[in-house]
Design an enzyme around this catalytic site. Structure first.
Site, PDB file in Angstrom:
ATOM      1  N   ARG A  55       0.838  -1.214   0.000  1.00 50.88           N
ATOM      2  CA  ARG A  55       0.000   0.000   0.000  1.00 50.88           C
ATOM      3  C   ARG A  55       0.867   1.256   0.000  1.00 50.88           C
ATOM      4  O   ARG A  55       0.525   2.255  -0.622  1.00 50.88           O
ATOM      5  CB  ARG A  55      -0.962  -0.010   1.195  1.00 50.88           C
ATOM      6  N   ARG A 108       9.844  18.728  -8.294  1.00 48.49           N
ATOM      7  CA  ARG A 108      11.071  18.506  -9.085  1.00 48.49           C
ATOM      8  C   ARG A 108      12.298  19.080  -8.388  1.00 48.49           C
ATOM      9  O   ARG A 108      13.424  18.730  -8.706  1.00 48.49           O
ATOM     10  CB  ARG A 108      10.928  19.137 -10.473  1.00 48.49           C
ATOM     11  N   LYS A 155      -2.663   7.070   1.034  1.00 49.06           N
ATOM     12  CA  LYS A 155      -2.360   7.357   2.444  1.00 49.06           C
ATOM     13  C   LYS A 155      -1.236   8.391   2.485  1.00 49.06           C
ATOM     14  O   LYS A 155      -0.066   8.062   2.693  1.00 49.06           O
ATOM     15  CB  LYS A 155      -2.008   6.065   3.186  1.00 49.06           C
ATOM     16  N   GLU A 188     -16.060   6.944   6.350  1.00 47.42           N
ATOM     17  CA  GLU A 188     -15.178   6.261   7.320  1.00 47.42           C
ATOM     18  C   GLU A 188     -15.026   7.168   8.527  1.00 47.42           C
ATOM     19  O   GLU A 188     -15.626   8.243   8.581  1.00 47.42           O
ATOM     20  CB  GLU A 188     -13.822   5.924   6.689  1.00 47.42           C
TER      21      GLU A 188
HETATM   22  N1  PXG Z   1      -9.036   5.075   7.182  1.00 47.78           N
HETATM   23  C1  PXG Z   1      -8.060   5.979   7.352  1.00 47.78           C
HETATM   24  C2  PXG Z   1      -8.259   7.361   6.869  1.00 47.78           C
HETATM   25  C3  PXG Z   1      -6.859   5.601   7.990  1.00 47.78           C
HETATM   26  O1  PXG Z   1      -5.885   6.482   8.166  1.00 47.78           O
HETATM   27  C4  PXG Z   1      -7.783   3.357   8.251  1.00 47.78           C
HETATM   28  C5  PXG Z   1      -8.913   3.800   7.597  1.00 47.78           C
HETATM   29  C6  PXG Z   1      -7.667   1.926   8.655  1.00 47.78           C
HETATM   30  O2  PXG Z   1      -6.747   1.259   7.812  1.00 47.78           O
HETATM   31  P1  PXG Z   1      -5.889   0.011   8.290  1.00 47.78           P
HETATM   32  O3  PXG Z   1      -5.092  -0.351   7.102  1.00 47.78           O
HETATM   33  O4  PXG Z   1      -5.054   0.482   9.458  1.00 47.78           O
HETATM   34  O5  PXG Z   1      -6.848  -1.037   8.674  1.00 47.78           O
HETATM   35  C7  PXG Z   1      -6.725   4.262   8.453  1.00 47.78           C
HETATM   36  C8  PXG Z   1      -5.463   3.826   9.128  1.00 47.78           C
HETATM   37  C9  PXG Z   1      -3.092   6.528  14.097  1.00 47.78           C
HETATM   38  C10 PXG Z   1      -3.262   5.455  13.106  1.00 47.78           C
HETATM   39  O6  PXG Z   1      -2.001   6.616  14.661  1.00 47.78           O
HETATM   40  C11 PXG Z   1      -4.088   5.603  12.022  1.00 47.78           C
HETATM   41  C12 PXG Z   1      -4.212   4.582  11.095  1.00 47.78           C
HETATM   42  C13 PXG Z   1      -3.526   3.427  11.271  1.00 47.78           C
HETATM   43  C14 PXG Z   1      -2.712   3.297  12.368  1.00 47.78           C
HETATM   44  C15 PXG Z   1      -2.573   4.308  13.301  1.00 47.78           C
HETATM   45  O7  PXG Z   1      -4.065   7.284  14.317  1.00 47.78           O
HETATM   46  N2  PXG Z   1      -5.032   4.782  10.052  1.00 47.78           N
END
Ligand code: PXG
Length: 297
Positions: A55, A108, A155, A188
């Site tokens: 990812r 760049r 991300k 979400e």
């Molecule tokens: N939506 C968003 C916008 C995220 O940033 C998820 C969904 C869940 O994705 P995963 O792949 O983790 O199942 C995320 C993930 C933090 C923290 O420190 C945030 C995430 C992951 C780990 C830690 O707030 N976001």
């Protein structure tokens, strides 16, 4: 950190926390220009490391950021950082920034991306009482950036969209915020994906909502199907969310977190529901299986 400083990887070198620094000319700092991953390890195994690395490169490709190492080298660097810090249960933050440039935003001007790996002992991100009682949520006024804007399918280091919603949740005294997509459907939470349970079916927003394709969410869909539930990806309205039998969040940090109320409307029984509990239990078993990750040692 308690006592000992952790060692942080920056571009191939390890630095103690107090000396781990990047330039103020780094475009990650100046413009949020970069990508990241939040990963964790359970008992000496990095959960879904391959999926997280994939990812990261997917996000980097979308913003035309060339990561100056291969996926294999990146995997090795993550594992080495964990070994150097002697961590078994860790939270890992993998950051790739555009690197040093000038004060203009043109990428760049940034000849080389920087790679930063931070690994810390797993902090208690959610209190376990919430796991039974569920989270209180608000629906935020701030919409998720649409898929033809700075979409969260990537991300990126640009999290202001989520931070605004988090501030609103904090101000309202709620645990978390739900963010709607540009069409007004549930998208979400600030850093978690969302699922509802209705009449025995499990429903989650489609990828076109602009949410992050969560790695935890992917595992949850697989587990739910194995448990015999029908998993549907479709637009969820706020009214449908209010009327859900159960609702829960998923994410690396949150794992599986039940929702007890949304905008003061109680969801289901107002505590963890039976389907959520079953899925949570299976998920915790899943995280303990070493074949679902990469061993550190
Ligand atoms: N939506 C968003 C916008 C995220 O940033 C998820 C969904 C869940 O994705 P995963 O792949 O983790 O199942 C995320 C993930 C933090 C923290 O420190 C945030 C995430 C992951 C780990 C830690 O707030 N976001």
């Amino acid at each position: 950190m308690s006592g000992k400083e952790c060692l942080i990887y920056i571009d191939g070198e390890y630095y103690p926390e107090s000396e781990a620094k990047i330039s103020v000319f780094d475009h990650g700092f100046l413009y949020g220009d970069g990508v990241f991953e939040g990963i964790r390890s359970y008992n000496g195994v990095v959960f879904k490391l391959k999926e997280h690395i994939d990812r990261l490169y997917y996000s980097a490709r979308a913003i035309m950021l060339k990561i100056p190492m291969t996926k294999e080298e990146m995997t090795k660097a993550v594992l080495e950082t964990l070994r150097k810090n002697n961590l078994k249960n860790a939270y890992i933050r993998l950051v790739v920034t555009r690197g040093k440039g000038d004060l203009g935003l043109d990428p760049r001007k940034c000849p080389r991306a920087s790679v930063i790996i931070i690994a810390v002992p797993l902090l208690q991100l959610y209190d376990e009482e919430k796991r039974e009682r569920g989270m209180s949520m608000i629906v935020s006024w701030v919409r998720r950036d649409p898929v033809d804007a700075t979409t969260h399918e990537i991300k990126s280091l640009n999290y202001l969209n989520s931070i605004l919603a988090k501030i609103e949740a904090n101000n309202a005294g709620a645990d978390e915020a739900i963010i709607l997509d540009s069409n007004g459907f549930v998208c979400e939470a600030t850093g978690e994906n969302i699922f509802i349970v209705k009449d025995g079916k499990i429903i989650t927003p489609p990828s076109t909502s602009g949410s992050l394709p969560g790695i935890t969410a992917g595992v949850i869909k697989e587990i739910a199907q194995k448990l015999g539930y029908t998993v549907i990806e479709k637009g969820i309205t706020v009214a449908e969310l209010y009327g859900a039998d159960e609702a829960f969040l998923t994410g690396t940090a949150a794992e599986v977190m039940p929702i007890r109320e949304v905008n003061k409307r109680q969801i289901g029984e107002g505590k963890i529901g039976p389907v959520t509990r079953k899925i949570l239990e299976k998920f915790m078993e899943y995280t303990k299986d070493p074949k679902n990750g990469v061993p550190i040692w």
